[in-house]
Motif scaffolding. Sequence first.
Motif, PDB file in Angstrom:
ATOM      1  N   LEU A   1       0.852  -1.188   0.000  1.00 48.14           N
ATOM      2  CA  LEU A   1       0.000   0.000   0.000  1.00 48.14           C
ATOM      3  C   LEU A   1       0.883   1.231   0.000  1.00 48.14           C
ATOM      4  O   LEU A   1       1.669   1.450   0.924  1.00 48.14           O
ATOM      5  N   SER A   2       0.779   2.019  -1.059  1.00 50.56           N
ATOM      6  CA  SER A   2       1.529   3.275  -1.128  1.00 50.56           C
ATOM      7  C   SER A   2       0.835   4.300  -0.234  1.00 50.56           C
ATOM      8  O   SER A   2      -0.367   4.531  -0.360  1.00 50.56           O
ATOM      9  N   LEU A   3       1.605   4.916   0.664  1.00 53.49           N
ATOM     10  CA  LEU A   3       1.001   5.736   1.712  1.00 53.49           C
ATOM     11  C   LEU A   3       1.781   7.038   1.864  1.00 53.49           C
ATOM     12  O   LEU A   3       2.971   7.043   2.169  1.00 53.49           O
TER      13      LEU A   3
ATOM     14  N   LEU B   1       7.416  10.138  10.286  1.00 58.62           N
ATOM     15  CA  LEU B   1       8.663  10.895  10.200  1.00 58.62           C
ATOM     16  C   LEU B   1       9.844  10.045  10.656  1.00 58.62           C
ATOM     17  O   LEU B   1      10.918  10.061  10.039  1.00 58.62           O
ATOM     18  N   GLY B   2       9.654   9.296  11.748  1.00 60.99           N
ATOM     19  CA  GLY B   2      10.723   8.428  12.227  1.00 60.99           C
ATOM     20  C   GLY B   2      11.127   7.383  11.208  1.00 60.99           C
ATOM     21  O   GLY B   2      12.322   7.090  11.043  1.00 60.99           O
ATOM     22  N   MET B   3      10.135   6.833  10.486  1.00 60.68           N
ATOM     23  CA  MET B   3      10.456   5.845   9.451  1.00 60.68           C
ATOM     24  C   MET B   3      11.222   6.482   8.295  1.00 60.68           C
ATOM     25  O   MET B   3      12.147   5.875   7.741  1.00 60.68           O
TER      26      MET B   3
ATOM     27  N   ASP C   1      -2.399  10.800   3.682  1.00 56.12           N
ATOM     28  CA  ASP C   1      -3.217   9.589   3.590  1.00 56.12           C
ATOM     29  C   ASP C   1      -3.162   8.797   4.890  1.00 56.12           C
ATOM     30  O   ASP C   1      -4.184   8.245   5.342  1.00 56.12           O
ATOM     31  N   ALA C   2      -1.985   8.726   5.486  1.00 50.95           N
ATOM     32  CA  ALA C   2      -1.840   7.991   6.741  1.00 50.95           C
ATOM     33  C   ALA C   2      -2.660   8.628   7.849  1.00 50.95           C
ATOM     34  O   ALA C   2      -3.343   7.938   8.621  1.00 50.95           O
TER      35      ALA C   2
ATOM     36  N   THR D   1       5.532   7.094   0.550  1.00 53.75           N
ATOM     37  CA  THR D   1       5.750   7.840  -0.694  1.00 53.75           C
ATOM     38  C   THR D   1       6.335   9.223  -0.441  1.00 53.75           C
ATOM     39  O   THR D   1       6.876   9.831  -1.361  1.00 53.75           O
ATOM     40  N   ASP D   2       6.213   9.747   0.785  1.00 51.59           N
ATOM     41  CA  ASP D   2       6.768  11.061   1.082  1.00 51.59           C
ATOM     42  C   ASP D   2       8.257  10.949   1.404  1.00 51.59           C
ATOM     43  O   ASP D   2       8.784   9.855   1.599  1.00 51.59           O
TER      44      ASP D   2
END
Length: 446
Positions: free
Chosen positions: A29-31, A159-161, A35-36, A242-243
């Motif tokens: 799933l592109s997120l 952000l952490g990921m 969207d999240a 995706t960001d």
Amino acid sequence: MINKKKIVYTLLLSAGFLLPGVRSIAQSLSLSLPDAVSLAIKNNRSLKIAGLDIDKAGEEVRVARSLSLPSASIGGQYLHYFVMPAFFGFGDNGGGDKVPYSRIGGRDQIAATLSVAYPVYNPSARPALREAQLNQHARRTNQKYNETEVAAAVKRIYLGMLVVKERLQLQYESLQRNEKALQDARSLLAQGRGLRVDTLRAYTSVKNLQPDILKLNYALQVGKQQLVTLIGIDSLQDIQLTDSLSLAKDEQIPTEEVIYEEAKAQRPDLQILAINQQISDQQVLQAKAQRLPVVSLIGQYQVQSQAKGANFFDAYWPSASFAGAQVVVPLFSGYKNQARISQAKINKDQSVVRLTDAQQQLKTEVTQVIANLQETFERMKTQVQVKETAKLSYDIIQYRYSKGVASRLELTDAELALTTAQLNYLEAVYEYLSARIELDRTRGRN
């Protein structure tokens, strides 16, 4: 002897044929970050539980509204007497001071009653309804507060990921540079132009990076699982972010006064404290209403019958009905009403103090948030310069090393300084963006 290269090639080839099938079974799933956040607000399980609390509050409003509405009930009764009840004043068994009695009627008795009541004046009804409506409003406001907290949590994990992915990229780049240095050191050692200590140092640098890369990969997996849990999708669903880490140009840090006024007007937790004051007012009115009379219009229609042997088909069914007004005046309740009034007033005083304390704490929170934002912003600007300087230094030393002017130790130190500067810059960006997330949470924004 078995050729190991052929076995590895065969396994990789088989994996290549199987991989498309695996992708078709478990598509990722592109997120993006918006969207999240949107998925979390829609599917988060804790938010769903809070949404059910709003539904419960709606039912409480209906219960409170029923205090002003008419009520009707139907009752029935069937009795079988083994010994008929006694009626005094009838019969000839009296004597002296004894009152005569007689047992009359049927052993089987049945009755049906329809009762209707309409509260014309109930002083508790209006404050009870208002309190229920305020409770419903408070739970809706609490839902907004929960959404803000969940959105902030999603942003932090996302952000952490992104930071972990960037760190992985930097570590892989560093690993490639160190592996290249190890190859050069081994080649020079084999030619007799290098020292063994240089080879050992390069080998140690490569091996030190491998555990860090493994740790970051595991951290990325844990972050994905946390994000999947927050946004409320299947735990087996694979997600792809995706960001990327990016900073808006010409970002301005707002003043404390602007943030404080905005937060005071929009923060759901502060709004809940203000609503609690209004709820306490209604509780005071309800407690006082317990001292006032209640006026109701009442009516009843009843049919009854008596028979022998439960033969009601051949029995008489006389009816009776009445309508009237009923007034209930409370006289004394053991000081219960006075205690309830005092308790409601104490609750109101507590809610006032809580709101004042929360507003004072908000000032401290805003000051801390703005200070963190300014500090991380300045540190990020400094780290940009440090990173650029370290990159320039590494390029110069690498060029000098290629010309035989610089030593392997100088190149290793420059590579370490470059990697450290890149990681420090990444950490500064993460802390600055985290401060931005905290700023949005303090404002009461999703």
